[in-house]
Design a protein around this motif. Sequence first.
Motif, PDB file in Angstrom:
ATOM      1  N   ALA A 163       0.846  -1.195   0.000  1.00  0.00           N
ATOM      2  CA  ALA A 163       0.000   0.000   0.000  1.00  0.00           C
ATOM      3  C   ALA A 163       0.878   1.241   0.000  1.00  0.00           C
ATOM      4  N   VAL A 164       0.288   2.341  -0.460  1.00  0.00           N
ATOM      5  CA  VAL A 164       0.966   3.639  -0.356  1.00  0.00           C
ATOM      6  C   VAL A 164      -0.017   4.634   0.244  1.00  0.00           C
ATOM      7  N   LEU A 165       0.555   5.660   0.877  1.00  0.00           N
ATOM      8  CA  LEU A 165      -0.256   6.788   1.350  1.00  0.00           C
ATOM      9  C   LEU A 165      -0.055   7.937   0.377  1.00  0.00           C
ATOM     10  N   LEU A 166      -1.165   8.522  -0.083  1.00  0.00           N
ATOM     11  CA  LEU A 166      -1.095   9.712  -0.933  1.00  0.00           C
ATOM     12  C   LEU A 166      -1.512  10.924  -0.124  1.00  0.00           C
ATOM     13  N   GLU A 167      -0.702  12.002  -0.222  1.00  0.00           N
ATOM     14  CA  GLU A 167      -1.053  13.249   0.457  1.00  0.00           C
ATOM     15  C   GLU A 167      -0.798  14.405  -0.510  1.00  0.00           C
ATOM     16  N   PRO A 168      -1.443  15.549  -0.273  1.00  0.00           N
ATOM     17  CA  PRO A 168      -1.203  16.692  -1.157  1.00  0.00           C
ATOM     18  C   PRO A 168       0.171  17.307  -0.918  1.00  0.00           C
ATOM     19  N   THR A 169       0.768  17.826  -1.981  1.00  0.00           N
ATOM     20  CA  THR A 169       2.024  18.550  -1.824  1.00  0.00           C
ATOM     21  C   THR A 169       1.969  19.853  -2.625  1.00  0.00           C
ATOM     22  N   GLU A 170       2.525  20.899  -2.052  1.00  0.00           N
ATOM     23  CA  GLU A 170       2.625  22.177  -2.773  1.00  0.00           C
ATOM     24  C   GLU A 170       4.000  22.282  -3.432  1.00  0.00           C
ATOM     25  N   ASP A 171       4.886  21.293  -3.143  1.00  0.00           N
ATOM     26  CA  ASP A 171       6.247  21.294  -3.679  1.00  0.00           C
ATOM     27  C   ASP A 171       6.206  20.819  -5.137  1.00  0.00           C
ATOM     28  N   ASP A 172       6.475  21.756  -6.041  1.00  0.00           N
ATOM     29  CA  ASP A 172       6.373  21.463  -7.474  1.00  0.00           C
ATOM     30  C   ASP A 172       7.347  20.399  -7.963  1.00  0.00           C
ATOM     31  N   SER A 173       8.406  20.142  -7.175  1.00  0.00           N
ATOM     32  CA  SER A 173       9.463  19.254  -7.655  1.00  0.00           C
ATOM     33  C   SER A 173       9.182  17.784  -7.351  1.00  0.00           C
ATOM     34  N   VAL A 174       8.062  17.477  -6.689  1.00  0.00           N
ATOM     35  CA  VAL A 174       7.762  16.074  -6.372  1.00  0.00           C
ATOM     36  C   VAL A 174       6.294  15.761  -6.654  1.00  0.00           C
ATOM     37  N   GLY A 175       5.974  14.453  -6.633  1.00  0.00           N
ATOM     38  CA  GLY A 175       4.576  14.035  -6.765  1.00  0.00           C
ATOM     39  C   GLY A 175       4.314  13.227  -8.024  1.00  0.00           C
ATOM     40  N   ILE A 176       3.051  12.880  -8.194  1.00  0.00           N
ATOM     41  CA  ILE A 176       2.655  12.115  -9.379  1.00  0.00           C
ATOM     42  C   ILE A 176       2.459  13.097 -10.529  1.00  0.00           C
ATOM     43  N   MET A 177       3.310  12.956 -11.531  1.00  0.00           N
ATOM     44  CA  MET A 177       3.378  13.963 -12.591  1.00  0.00           C
ATOM     45  C   MET A 177       2.434  13.651 -13.759  1.00  0.00           C
ATOM     46  N   ASP A 178       2.342  12.380 -14.128  1.00  0.00           N
ATOM     47  CA  ASP A 178       1.587  12.064 -15.344  1.00  0.00           C
ATOM     48  C   ASP A 178       1.260  10.569 -15.356  1.00  0.00           C
ATOM     49  N   SER A 179       0.200  10.224 -16.043  1.00  0.00           N
ATOM     50  CA  SER A 179      -0.046   8.790 -16.225  1.00  0.00           C
ATOM     51  C   SER A 179      -0.844   8.549 -17.502  1.00  0.00           C
ATOM     52  N   ILE A 180      -0.612   7.396 -18.093  1.00  0.00           N
ATOM     53  CA  ILE A 180      -1.333   6.984 -19.306  1.00  0.00           C
ATOM     54  C   ILE A 180      -1.884   5.585 -19.010  1.00  0.00           C
ATOM     55  N   LEU A 181      -3.204   5.455 -19.081  1.00  0.00           N
ATOM     56  CA  LEU A 181      -3.826   4.161 -18.785  1.00  0.00           C
ATOM     57  C   LEU A 181      -4.664   3.713 -19.970  1.00  0.00           C
ATOM     58  N   LYS A 182      -4.626   2.408 -20.251  1.00  0.00           N
ATOM     59  CA  LYS A 182      -5.337   1.917 -21.431  1.00  0.00           C
ATOM     60  C   LYS A 182      -6.029   0.589 -21.110  1.00  0.00           C
ATOM     61  N   SER A 183      -7.057   0.281 -21.907  1.00  0.00           N
ATOM     62  CA  SER A 183      -7.654  -1.057 -21.801  1.00  0.00           C
ATOM     63  C   SER A 183      -8.226  -1.482 -23.149  1.00  0.00           C
ATOM     64  N   ASP A 184      -8.266  -2.800 -23.334  1.00  0.00           N
ATOM     65  CA  ASP A 184      -8.834  -3.383 -24.548  1.00  0.00           C
ATOM     66  C   ASP A 184      -9.466  -4.718 -24.160  1.00  0.00           C
ATOM     67  N   GLY A 185     -10.781  -4.672 -23.938  1.00  0.00           N
ATOM     68  CA  GLY A 185     -11.492  -5.851 -23.429  1.00  0.00           C
ATOM     69  C   GLY A 185     -11.506  -7.033 -24.372  1.00  0.00           C
ATOM     70  N   SER A 186     -11.139  -6.806 -25.637  1.00  0.00           N
ATOM     71  CA  SER A 186     -11.122  -7.956 -26.557  1.00  0.00           C
ATOM     72  C   SER A 186     -10.010  -8.933 -26.182  1.00  0.00           C
ATOM     73  N   GLY A 187      -9.096  -8.489 -25.312  1.00  0.00           N
ATOM     74  CA  GLY A 187      -8.013  -9.379 -24.869  1.00  0.00           C
ATOM     75  C   GLY A 187      -8.457 -10.379 -23.815  1.00  0.00           C
ATOM     76  N   ARG A 188      -9.707 -10.269 -23.358  1.00  0.00           N
ATOM     77  CA  ARG A 188     -10.150 -11.117 -22.240  1.00  0.00           C
ATOM     78  C   ARG A 188     -10.090 -12.596 -22.554  1.00  0.00           C
ATOM     79  N   GLU A 189     -10.209 -12.961 -23.838  1.00  0.00           N
ATOM     80  CA  GLU A 189     -10.229 -14.398 -24.157  1.00  0.00           C
ATOM     81  C   GLU A 189      -8.893 -15.079 -23.830  1.00  0.00           C
ATOM     82  N   PHE A 190      -7.834 -14.296 -23.704  1.00  0.00           N
ATOM     83  CA  PHE A 190      -6.507 -14.895 -23.488  1.00  0.00           C
ATOM     84  C   PHE A 190      -6.096 -14.990 -22.015  1.00  0.00           C
ATOM     85  N   LEU A 191      -6.818 -14.285 -21.143  1.00  0.00           N
ATOM     86  CA  LEU A 191      -6.454 -14.276 -19.722  1.00  0.00           C
ATOM     87  C   LEU A 191      -7.703 -13.957 -18.903  1.00  0.00           C
ATOM     88  N   HIS A 192      -8.220 -14.973 -18.219  1.00  0.00           N
ATOM     89  CA  HIS A 192      -9.460 -14.771 -17.468  1.00  0.00           C
ATOM     90  C   HIS A 192      -9.716 -15.944 -16.530  1.00  0.00           C
TER      91      HIS A 192
END
Length: 330
Positions: A163-192
């Motif tokens: 687990a991680v704890l997330l808290e707000p920060t005003e410090d511009d030099s740290v933190g979660i900067m960016d994320s890219i998330l994707k999904s493709d449900g047609s892949g379900r036949e191969f792993l389920h």
Amino acid sequence: MRAAITAVGGYVPERVVTNKDLEKLVDTSDEWIQSRTGIKERRIMEDGTATSDICVEAIKQILVKRNITAEEIDLIIVATVTPDLVFPATGNIVSDKTGAINAWSFDIGAACSGFLYALETGSKFIECGKHKKVIVCGADKMSSIINYEDRNTCIIFGDGGGAVLLEPTEDDSVGIMDSILKSDGSGREFLHQKAGGSLKPASHETIDAREHAVFQEGKTVFKFAVTNMADVSREIMDRNNLSGEDIDYLCAHQANLRIIDATAKRMELDDDKVLINIQKYGNTTAGTIPLLFSDFEKRFKKGDNIVLAAFGGGFTWGATYLKWAYNPET
Ligand code: UT7
């Protein structure tokens, strides 16, 4: 305002199952498993314990490290494919067991990418100013959905998470900067998992056919995983003008050493920047990335550029770029 990870916790059960132990159950070998996956051993939980217990142990560590009480937690999100029960959510059980009486809680199911999905969700509640303390867990008791007569899957998976704890920060030099998330449900036949959901509820027939265990067409999943995890990791680097030299660490989902190596190569990373613990724990699904944090936390320094990457059932995949927010405890 950004969300920053301000503490981490991790847990694996005591019981070790080695490749040699699995040689006694299925037609496999230590040599085959190590050369194809990088796994030497995995941890397996005892009967009567569940995914919530992994989360509880990890959260206890966080409360001690940050010197806060469970009552201060606003929200608990649990990423898992092995909830304690179909309902209620494992998050509800975790909040009860930890005494987080002021938190609301829910689960996210995105298989091996679950922790990245949950991290993104949790960080939005911080960024918008609604919450001050969000716990994000990634945990799986994979042994509860593994057929130990199927050599295609039983050698890969293990139990554990963190687990991680997330808290707000005003410090511009740290933190979660960016994320890219994707999904493709047609892949379900191969792993389920074939049965146990509303499409095919449990019956004598589904039990006899071992349909409550993970089904994976390994070779196909491997091809998608190699391509997509490397592509999305490169995409997040390019979008943030990062070269391989700029990145301090890659924390990639631990599914197969060869997939991690291919991703690191595409990112042009030196080997010492690629964090690996698959040899000890195998694939703990939503648990792998928080387990990397807890194993390697002492190496991280404030401001380190860290890329997280995952690929899993769904298909789901993604990458997150963060700047580490604190120095290791001395
Ligand atoms: O975390 C969620 C996403 N999941 C992944 O990313 C997993 C992706 N897939 C993989 O990591 C790999 O595909 C596996 C580790 C599952 C399998 O490795 P592979 O190199 O793709 O092996 P394969 O399935 O192509 O099998 C090669 C051979 C086959 O024999 P033949 O047909 O060549 O005679 C298999 O029957 O190895 C055999 N085999 C095994 N032999 C010994 C399959 N499993 C085993 C085993 N021990 N456990």
